[in-house]
Design an enzyme around this catalytic site. Structure first.
Site, short mmCIF file in Angstrom:
data_model
loop_
_atom_site.label_atom_id
_atom_site.label_comp_id
_atom_site.label_asym_id
_atom_site.label_seq_id
_atom_site.Cartn_x
_atom_site.Cartn_y
_atom_site.Cartn_z
N GLU A 80 74.40 -31.96 -12.29
CA GLU A 80 74.60 -32.93 -13.11
C GLU A 80 75.47 -32.78 -14.41
O GLU A 80 74.95 -33.18 -15.58
CB GLU A 80 73.08 -33.73 -13.53
N GLU A 90 69.64 -34.29 -4.34
CA GLU A 90 68.44 -34.87 -4.77
C GLU A 90 68.16 -36.20 -4.49
O GLU A 90 69.23 -37.00 -4.70
CB GLU A 90 68.40 -34.54 -6.32
C1 BG6 Z 1 67.51 -34.77 -11.90
C2 BG6 Z 1 67.56 -33.53 -12.28
O1 BG6 Z 1 68.23 -35.59 -12.67
O2 BG6 Z 1 66.28 -35.55 -11.93
C3 BG6 Z 1 66.19 -32.70 -12.09
O3 BG6 Z 1 68.51 -32.63 -11.63
C4 BG6 Z 1 65.17 -33.48 -12.13
O4 BG6 Z 1 66.05 -31.52 -12.52
C5 BG6 Z 1 65.03 -34.85 -11.46
O5 BG6 Z 1 63.88 -32.89 -12.22
C6 BG6 Z 1 63.93 -35.82 -11.54
O6 BG6 Z 1 63.91 -36.03 -12.85
P1 BG6 Z 1 62.52 -35.88 -13.64
O7 BG6 Z 1 62.73 -36.30 -15.22
O8 BG6 Z 1 61.67 -37.13 -12.98
O9 BG6 Z 1 61.88 -34.66 -13.32
#
Ligand code: BG6
Length: 493
Positions: free
Chosen positions: A197, A392
């Site tokens: 990101e 993701e």
């Molecule tokens: C993404 C990141 O933005 O979102 C992860 O690459 C992150 O590292 C994921 O964990 C979910 O976000 P959060 O804040 O709910 O963990």
């Protein structure tokens, strides 16, 4: 005729189903076997901050870092130091992933495990050994590694010795790390990502690039971020070229936070506002894919009076180091308006936008929008014409096991079912999609809020925000569901 939970065979036979983790949020063992402290290890959970908009909670100051370094108790709010204990339990976790039928697992390598301060000329042997063992264990289970070099983690010392990525010297330090990774693991790892990101530097400069506001007093923070981003983009291009040289059969991808913004109305000004926001979001992807800054960025620098040092030789390097595929995270969509008035706002991934009346939100105020995933896949593919990889996706949910220890996570199954269906429809729309690695496939620590309570996994981990619990793993209801999805190559959802 397909039933509502069936798709016609649309996913290619070699589609990479799997899951995603990040070392700084899962490994733990933050000070074991020679690892140095990293930027992630000094970020903490703040239970008093409203979880529905955590942007203020995520900010960090020099005093916060000092307090963190004085904290020696293994329990407490610094949950990333503990992760989900993957460092000690990865064999068991990989067994569970193999049971689900994972073809791939996205992990990251902690720079601070290989180079505790970033300045060492030789890597820490114990750190090098750990990742060899991890990749060997993956190979034994036919799980192909997809590895991010920089996932919200870098040696804490780089914040103080270099003011983070603002200093161009970081490019050389990073290349030393990247070269060790390619030479050591190039035989085992054929799919790589440089920066997780990378566009998020403007949203959380400390975790993305080690930029601490107090180090730049009196300076324009937007200019600082652009300069640091330029150094990361340069490092990314250089690493891509080096990978191609050292491991010719490996592929490098870039990684974007896909924050899709819809215009609030058909008003042309709303359309323009959303277009500009989406353009901002994809700027770093443009550089990775096209090997140059889009014209509007440099015009913007001039218009705003920002001075960003980009040498002619850098431009040559950017052009020579373009990526082989484009990966992205997708959790939610947002809405932009040219005049928001008093409209309600929602958050998501340390970002925010106007609330979309057509979408539900999760407990952290992130809007759930599977059609937005289809929309994003089609627009990214049309724009970049490179294979895409969703690295993701998922939904955070607070969960407590029932009396019989089972976790019935129907809401997660519903989320994934709708998103996987959207992926299938995008493939039908002509998109080339390499794979899908849902986020936090085993519960881990949240990036933004540093809590365990925000759970994403197919597997429950018995640990709370303060580090109490057995860390025992229990498959959730979604575990069997996802196993079946993989076994039918996405035909039965
Ligand atoms: C993404 C990141 O933005 O979102 C992860 O690459 C992150 O590292 C994921 O964990 C979910 O976000 P959060 O804040 O709910 O963990």
């Amino acid at each position: 005729m397909n039933t509502p939970h069936q798709l016609h065979p649309v996913f290619p036979d070699d589609f990479l189903w799997g899951g995603a983790l990040a070392a700084n949020q899962c490994e733990g063992a933050w000070d074991e076997d020679g690892k140095g402290p990293s930027v992630a290890d000094v970020t903490r959970h703040k239970p008093d901050v409203d979880p529905r908009d955590y942007r203020a909670g995520h900010a960090i100051t020099l005093a916060d870092i000092q307090a963190a370094l004085e904290w020696t108790d293994s329990k407490g709010p610094y949950a990333k130091r503990r992760g989900n204990d993957f460092y000690h339990r990865y064999q068991e976790d990989l067994d569970l992933m193999a049971q689900m039928g994972f073809k791939t697992l996205r992990v990251s390598i902690q720079w601070s495990r290989l180079f505790p301060t970033g300045e060492e000329t030789e890597p820490n042997a114990a750190g090098v050994r750990f990742y060899h063992e991890l990749f060997r264990a993956m190979r034994e289970r036919n799980i192909q590694p997809l590895v991010t070099l920089h996932h919200y983690e870098q040696p804490l010392a780089t914040v103080f010795n270099h003011r983070g990525w603002y200093d161009r010297a970081m490019v050389d330090l990073f290349m030393r790390f990247a070269e060790v990774c390619f030479r050591e693991y190039g035989e085992a790892v054929k799919l790589w990502l440089t920066f997780n990101e990378v566009d998020s530097i403007f949203r959380h400069p400390f975790t993305t690039a080690g930029l601490l506001a107090e180090h730049f007093e009196g300076m324009n923070m937007e200019e600082v971020c652009y300069q640091a981003l330029h150094h990361q983009l340069l490092a990314s291009a250089r690493a891509t070229r080096l990978l191609h040289e050292l491991v010719p059969d490996a592929r490098m991808g870039c990684m974007l936070t896909k924050l899709l913004h819809y215009p609030l109305t058909a008003h042309p000004e709303d359309q323009l506002t959303a277009q500009r926001t989406n353009r901002d979001n994809e700027m770093a992807a443009d550089v990775h894919v096209h090997g140059e800054y889009p014209r509007w960025v440099e015009r913007d620098w001039v218009r705003k009076g920002l001075h960003v040092e980009v040498a002619d030789a850098d431009r040559v390097e950017l052009a020579a180091g373009t990526v082989d595929f484009l990966s992205f995270s997708y959790y939610m969509s947002l809405v932009s308006a040219h005049d928001e008035g008093e409209r309600e706002r929602v958050s998501g991934n340390l970002s925010s936008g106007v609330k979309n009346p057509y979408l539900e939100v999760n407990e952290w105020n992130w809007q759930i929008d599977p059609e937005g995933l289809r929309y994003s896949l089609v627009s990214l593919y049309d724009k970049y014409r490179l294979p895409l990889f969703i690295v993701e996706n998922g939904v955070g949910i607070r969960e407590t096991p029932d009396a019989d220890r089972s976790i019935r996570d129907e809401a997660r199954i519903d989320y994934f079912r709708r998103h996987i269906r959207a992926m299938g429809l995008a493939i039908d729309d002509g998109v080339e999609l390499m794979g899908y690695t849902p986020w936090g496939c085993i519960d881990l620590v949240s990036m933004s809020t540093c809590e365990m309570s925000k759970r994403y996994g197919f597997v429950y981990v018995d640990a709370d925000d303060e580090g109490n619990g057995t860390y025992h793993r229990t498959p959730k209801q979604s575990f069997d569901w996802y196993r079946h999805v993989i076994a039918t190559n996405g035909r039965e959802l």
